[in-house]
Design a protein around this motif. Structure first.
Motif, PDB file in Angstrom:
ATOM      1  N   LEU A  75       0.819  -1.215   0.150  1.00  0.00           N
ATOM      2  CA  LEU A  75       0.102   0.019  -0.086  1.00  0.00           C
ATOM      3  C   LEU A  75       1.013   1.186  -0.080  1.00  0.00           C
ATOM      4  O   LEU A  75       2.096   1.128   0.538  1.00  0.00           O
ATOM      5  N   SER A  76       0.551   2.365  -0.531  1.00  0.00           N
ATOM      6  CA  SER A  76       1.078   3.435  -0.661  1.00  0.00           C
ATOM      7  C   SER A  76       0.506   4.526  -0.015  1.00  0.00           C
ATOM      8  O   SER A  76      -0.775   4.721  -0.102  1.00  0.00           O
ATOM      9  N   ALA A  77       0.958   5.654   0.920  1.00  0.00           N
ATOM     10  CA  ALA A  77      -0.045   6.389   1.410  1.00  0.00           C
ATOM     11  C   ALA A  77       1.008   7.644   1.816  1.00  0.00           C
ATOM     12  O   ALA A  77       2.388   7.590   2.055  1.00  0.00           O
ATOM     13  N   ASN A  78       0.314   8.854   2.224  1.00  0.00           N
ATOM     14  CA  ASN A  78       1.213   9.792   2.780  1.00  0.00           C
ATOM     15  C   ASN A  78       1.192   9.822   4.164  1.00  0.00           C
ATOM     16  O   ASN A  78       0.054   9.673   4.758  1.00  0.00           O
ATOM     17  N   MET A  79       2.328   9.722   4.827  1.00  0.00           N
ATOM     18  CA  MET A  79       2.447   9.789   6.270  1.00  0.00           C
ATOM     19  C   MET A  79       2.714  11.209   6.884  1.00  0.00           C
ATOM     20  O   MET A  79       3.752  11.632   6.525  1.00  0.00           O
ATOM     21  N   THR A  80       1.806  11.645   7.837  1.00  0.00           N
ATOM     22  CA  THR A  80       2.051  12.844   8.299  1.00  0.00           C
ATOM     23  C   THR A  80       2.346  12.649   9.904  1.00  0.00           C
ATOM     24  O   THR A  80       1.723  12.057  10.432  1.00  0.00           O
ATOM     25  N   LEU A  81       3.522  13.245  10.464  1.00  0.00           N
ATOM     26  CA  LEU A  81       3.777  13.122  11.652  1.00  0.00           C
ATOM     27  C   LEU A  81       3.728  14.674  12.301  1.00  0.00           C
ATOM     28  O   LEU A  81       4.039  15.534  11.578  1.00  0.00           O
ATOM     29  N   THR A  82       2.943  14.632  13.529  1.00  0.00           N
ATOM     30  CA  THR A  82       2.876  15.938  14.102  1.00  0.00           C
ATOM     31  C   THR A  82       3.147  15.929  15.833  1.00  0.00           C
ATOM     32  O   THR A  82       2.998  14.726  16.230  1.00  0.00           O
ATOM     33  N   LEU A  83       3.926  16.867  16.225  1.00  0.00           N
ATOM     34  CA  LEU A  83       4.081  16.875  17.613  1.00  0.00           C
ATOM     35  C   LEU A  83       4.503  18.349  17.926  1.00  0.00           C
ATOM     36  O   LEU A  83       5.543  19.037  17.395  1.00  0.00           O
ATOM     37  N   GLY A  84       3.573  18.778  18.979  1.00  0.00           N
ATOM     38  CA  GLY A  84       4.034  20.231  19.088  1.00  0.00           C
ATOM     39  C   GLY A  84       3.619  21.182  18.019  1.00  0.00           C
ATOM     40  O   GLY A  84       2.494  21.119  17.342  1.00  0.00           O
ATOM     41  N   GLY A  85       4.528  21.907  17.708  1.00  0.00           N
ATOM     42  CA  GLY A  85       4.380  22.812  16.438  1.00  0.00           C
ATOM     43  C   GLY A  85       5.152  22.327  15.418  1.00  0.00           C
ATOM     44  O   GLY A  85       5.191  22.926  14.223  1.00  0.00           O
ATOM     45  N   PHE A 109       5.714  12.493   4.708  1.00  0.00           N
ATOM     46  CA  PHE A 109       6.409  11.712   3.772  1.00  0.00           C
ATOM     47  C   PHE A 109       5.454  11.421   2.695  1.00  0.00           C
ATOM     48  O   PHE A 109       4.511  10.678   3.206  1.00  0.00           O
ATOM     49  N   GLU A 110       5.813  11.471   1.715  1.00  0.00           N
ATOM     50  CA  GLU A 110       4.769  11.500   0.403  1.00  0.00           C
ATOM     51  C   GLU A 110       5.047  10.292  -0.042  1.00  0.00           C
ATOM     52  O   GLU A 110       6.306   9.554  -0.313  1.00  0.00           O
ATOM     53  N   ASP A 111       3.938   9.471  -0.510  1.00  0.00           N
ATOM     54  CA  ASP A 111       4.147   8.318  -1.201  1.00  0.00           C
ATOM     55  C   ASP A 111       4.957   6.957  -0.451  1.00  0.00           C
ATOM     56  O   ASP A 111       5.764   6.293  -1.070  1.00  0.00           O
ATOM     57  N   LEU A 112       4.562   7.010   0.791  1.00  0.00           N
ATOM     58  CA  LEU A 112       5.545   6.178   1.395  1.00  0.00           C
ATOM     59  C   LEU A 112       4.982   4.528   1.636  1.00  0.00           C
ATOM     60  O   LEU A 112       3.652   4.379   1.486  1.00  0.00           O
ATOM     61  N   GLY A 113       5.770   3.564   1.416  1.00  0.00           N
ATOM     62  CA  GLY A 113       5.330   2.002   1.355  1.00  0.00           C
ATOM     63  C   GLY A 113       4.969   1.707   2.449  1.00  0.00           C
ATOM     64  O   GLY A 113       5.494   1.931   3.630  1.00  0.00           O
ATOM     65  N   ILE A 114       3.847   0.938   2.725  1.00  0.00           N
ATOM     66  CA  ILE A 114       3.146   0.469   3.882  1.00  0.00           C
ATOM     67  C   ILE A 114       2.886  -1.033   3.972  1.00  0.00           C
ATOM     68  O   ILE A 114       2.418  -1.648   2.840  1.00  0.00           O
ATOM     69  N   ASN A 115       3.869  -1.528   4.802  1.00  0.00           N
ATOM     70  CA  ASN A 115       3.549  -3.190   4.661  1.00  0.00           C
ATOM     71  C   ASN A 115       2.398  -3.755   5.754  1.00  0.00           C
ATOM     72  O   ASN A 115       2.378  -2.928   6.711  1.00  0.00           O
ATOM     73  N   LEU A 116       1.514  -4.576   5.252  1.00  0.00           N
ATOM     74  CA  LEU A 116       0.410  -4.904   6.193  1.00  0.00           C
ATOM     75  C   LEU A 116       0.986  -6.214   6.842  1.00  0.00           C
ATOM     76  O   LEU A 116       0.765  -7.385   5.819  1.00  0.00           O
ATOM     77  N   LEU A 135      13.141  12.895  11.124  1.00  0.00           N
ATOM     78  CA  LEU A 135      12.207  12.124  12.217  1.00  0.00           C
ATOM     79  C   LEU A 135      12.632  12.649  13.497  1.00  0.00           C
ATOM     80  O   LEU A 135      11.900  12.438  14.454  1.00  0.00           O
ATOM     81  N   GLU A 136      13.878  13.162  13.825  1.00  0.00           N
ATOM     82  CA  GLU A 136      14.248  13.419  15.011  1.00  0.00           C
ATOM     83  C   GLU A 136      13.355  14.363  15.900  1.00  0.00           C
ATOM     84  O   GLU A 136      12.926  14.110  17.001  1.00  0.00           O
ATOM     85  N   PRO A 137      12.548  15.414  15.304  1.00  0.00           N
ATOM     86  CA  PRO A 137      11.836  16.093  16.099  1.00  0.00           C
ATOM     87  C   PRO A 137      10.474  15.118  16.548  1.00  0.00           C
ATOM     88  O   PRO A 137       9.658  15.873  17.681  1.00  0.00           O
ATOM     89  N   PHE A 138      10.345  14.115  16.247  1.00  0.00           N
ATOM     90  CA  PHE A 138       9.047  13.406  16.679  1.00  0.00           C
ATOM     91  C   PHE A 138       9.547  12.196  17.131  1.00  0.00           C
ATOM     92  O   PHE A 138       8.524  11.219  17.503  1.00  0.00           O
ATOM     93  N   SER A 139      10.704  12.119  17.851  1.00  0.00           N
ATOM     94  CA  SER A 139      11.405  10.703  17.879  1.00  0.00           C
ATOM     95  C   SER A 139      12.010  10.681  19.343  1.00  0.00           C
ATOM     96  O   SER A 139      12.513  11.857  19.827  1.00  0.00           O
ATOM     97  N   GLU A 140      11.935   9.732  20.059  1.00  0.00           N
ATOM     98  CA  GLU A 140      12.804   9.538  21.250  1.00  0.00           C
ATOM     99  C   GLU A 140      14.117   8.956  20.723  1.00  0.00           C
ATOM    100  O   GLU A 140      14.322   7.949  20.002  1.00  0.00           O
ATOM    101  N   MET A 141      15.408   9.527  21.451  1.00  0.00           N
ATOM    102  CA  MET A 141      16.662   9.022  21.039  1.00  0.00           C
ATOM    103  C   MET A 141      17.224   8.025  22.290  1.00  0.00           C
ATOM    104  O   MET A 141      17.122   8.198  23.333  1.00  0.00           O
ATOM    105  N   SER A 142      18.336   7.245  21.787  1.00  0.00           N
ATOM    106  CA  SER A 142      19.035   6.406  22.596  1.00  0.00           C
ATOM    107  C   SER A 142      20.673   6.874  22.107  1.00  0.00           C
ATOM    108  O   SER A 142      20.927   5.963  21.125  1.00  0.00           O
ATOM    109  N   GLY A 143      21.289   7.632  22.773  1.00  0.00           N
ATOM    110  CA  GLY A 143      22.626   7.785  22.152  1.00  0.00           C
ATOM    111  C   GLY A 143      22.299   8.729  20.744  1.00  0.00           C
ATOM    112  O   GLY A 143      21.427   9.491  20.901  1.00  0.00           O
ATOM    113  N   SER A 144      22.973   8.108  19.615  1.00  0.00           N
ATOM    114  CA  SER A 144      22.755   8.785  18.399  1.00  0.00           C
ATOM    115  C   SER A 144      21.415   7.895  17.568  1.00  0.00           C
ATOM    116  O   SER A 144      21.246   8.311  16.531  1.00  0.00           O
TER     117      SER A 144
END
Length: 404
Positions: free
Chosen positions: A248-258, A263-270, A289-298
């Motif tokens: 499946l192909s989809a546009n994936m939108t991530l939001t957090l705070g401001g 990501f356009e035309d992202l591949g989706i595995n079911l 992806l960093e503004p929407f993610s938790e980090m462990s080191g780098s």
């Protein structure tokens, strides 16, 4: 003339025999699946099993895995699920390693396959067909040997003796989706429908093999084109096209705070075998992806709590330009809202394995003949309860009206 006449009679006989045999699937078959709940960090996630026997062997539980590339079954001389009927073992070795680091090793075998209910009754046995199966004498996970084991207990997550994979991607050595290799006739459309029920359901899950007119004309089903068609490399037997693992192909939108990014035309595995979503990203997308993610080191580990994830895709053949097919607010509950992240080492494009969650929101229909994926919304448990209550109320209401 006599020899020519004999030849034509022989050829006609072969033609009639093949015609009389018919297709593998000429009616609808519903194969029950067994649901297993696992606890992880205070949350519950689910895996699904299917009973299968090989070469005339009895039923055994295998993981039902729409994200796997073929059927890999543990083997031992005492394994009752491996019979000897029409089984051929090749000298072709294989090693198949999954993202869980579970690795199957053995030799490619060809065998007929039988699907069972939990009580041991046969649901489907396409007698005219044999399939390539990975006959695994060894199963490992990291440094641990899962199979063979001393007690012959299920080697994979306490319940499964192998992996029954149904991805439509071309598999190595011809070990591929069995339902896609079947032939379909008598008005039955080639394909299958996976129904797991909503999150928390522990019964009623099944896979329907073969699609009828009602499945294809269901007004509640939204249809999308399968992605990555490869008709030049079709499935054996049926001739159906193979496809990308990200079907499946989809546009994936991530939001957090401001912060917002799409990501356009992202591949989706079911993938029913993946209980919680995983985002596998190309190294170049790490900074996005960093503004929407938790980090462990780098390293990126998971989507941050409170991050919104939305998948929007374009249906096929309708006037509606796009629809939201999936959304969640990320958290720490595996199987509900936890979204893992990992950087791809092979340099491939970023994709989302949405896992079993999408199957708990939709019945997923695979129309192999027309290259389409259908999503039919599953009612929420509360809605089901309200409907049941309403149906119980109707007879009483009609009786009161009849008496008045």
């Amino acid at each position: 003339m006599g020899i020519r006449r004999q030849f034509f009679l022989w050829a006609a006989g072969i033609f009639l025999a093949v015609s009389a045999r018919g297709a593998d699937i000429e009616q609808i078959y519903t194969i029950p699946l067994t649901t297993f709940g696992y606890e992880s960090g205070g949350s519950t996630y689910y895996k699904y099993g299917i009973y299968i026997g090989l070469g005339g062997g009895g039923p055994q539980m295998f993981e039902f895995d729409t994200g796997g590339e073929g059927f890999y079954a543990s083997y031992a001389a005492s394994a009752a699920w491996w019979g000897n009927t029409d089984v051929t073992v090749s000298t072709t070795p294989f090693t198949k390693t999954f993202s869980t680091q579970i690795s199957y090793e053995g030799f490619v075998a060809t065998a007929p396959v039988t699907f069972y209910c939990e009580d041991g009754s046969v649901v489907l046995s396409p007698a005219a067909s044999t399939f390539k199966v990975g006959r695994a004498g060894t199963i490992t996970q990291g440094n641990a040997t899962l199979w063979p084991n001393a007690g012959s207990q299920a080697p994979v997550q306490e319940h499964f003796y192998g992996d029954f994979g149904l991805t439509l991607k071309h598999g190595a050595h011809g070990i591929e989706n069995i339902f896609a290799q079947l032939t379909y006739g008598n008005g039955i459309t080639g394909g299958y429908k996976v129904s797991l029920g909503p999150y928390g359901s522990t019964s009623g899950a099944n896979v329907q093999v073969g699609l009828n007119a009602a499945d294809l004309a269901n007004p509640d089903t939204i249809w999308f084109e399968m992605q990555g068609a490869n008709p030049s490399d079709p499935f054996t037997g049926s001739g159906f096209a193979t496809y990308s693992a990200e079907i499946l192909s989809a546009n994936m939108t991530l939001t957090l705070g401001g912060d917002t990014y799409t990501f356009e035309d992202l591949g989706i595995n079911l993938d029913t075998g993946n209980p919680t979503p995983g985002l596998d990203f190309h190294p170049a997308d790490k900074s996005l992806l960093e503004p929407f993610s938790e980090m462990s080191g780098s390293d990126l580990v998971q989507l941050s709590n409170g991050a919104g994830l939305t998948l929007i895709s374009t249906p096929a053949g309708v006037s509606v330009p796009e629809v939201t097919v999936f959304s969640l607010v990320a958290g720490n509950e595996r199987g509900r809202n936890l979204v893992y992240e990992s950087e791809r080492g092979d340099g491939g494009a970023t994709y989302l394995n949405v896992g079993a969650l999408i199957f708990q929101q939709y019945d997923v229909v695979y129309d192999l003949e027309n290259g389409m994926i259908g999503l039919t919304p599953v009612p929420e448990p509360s809605a089901c309860a309200l409907l049941a209550a309403a149906l119980l109320f109707v007879p009483a209401y009609l009786l009161s009206q009849r008496r008045s």
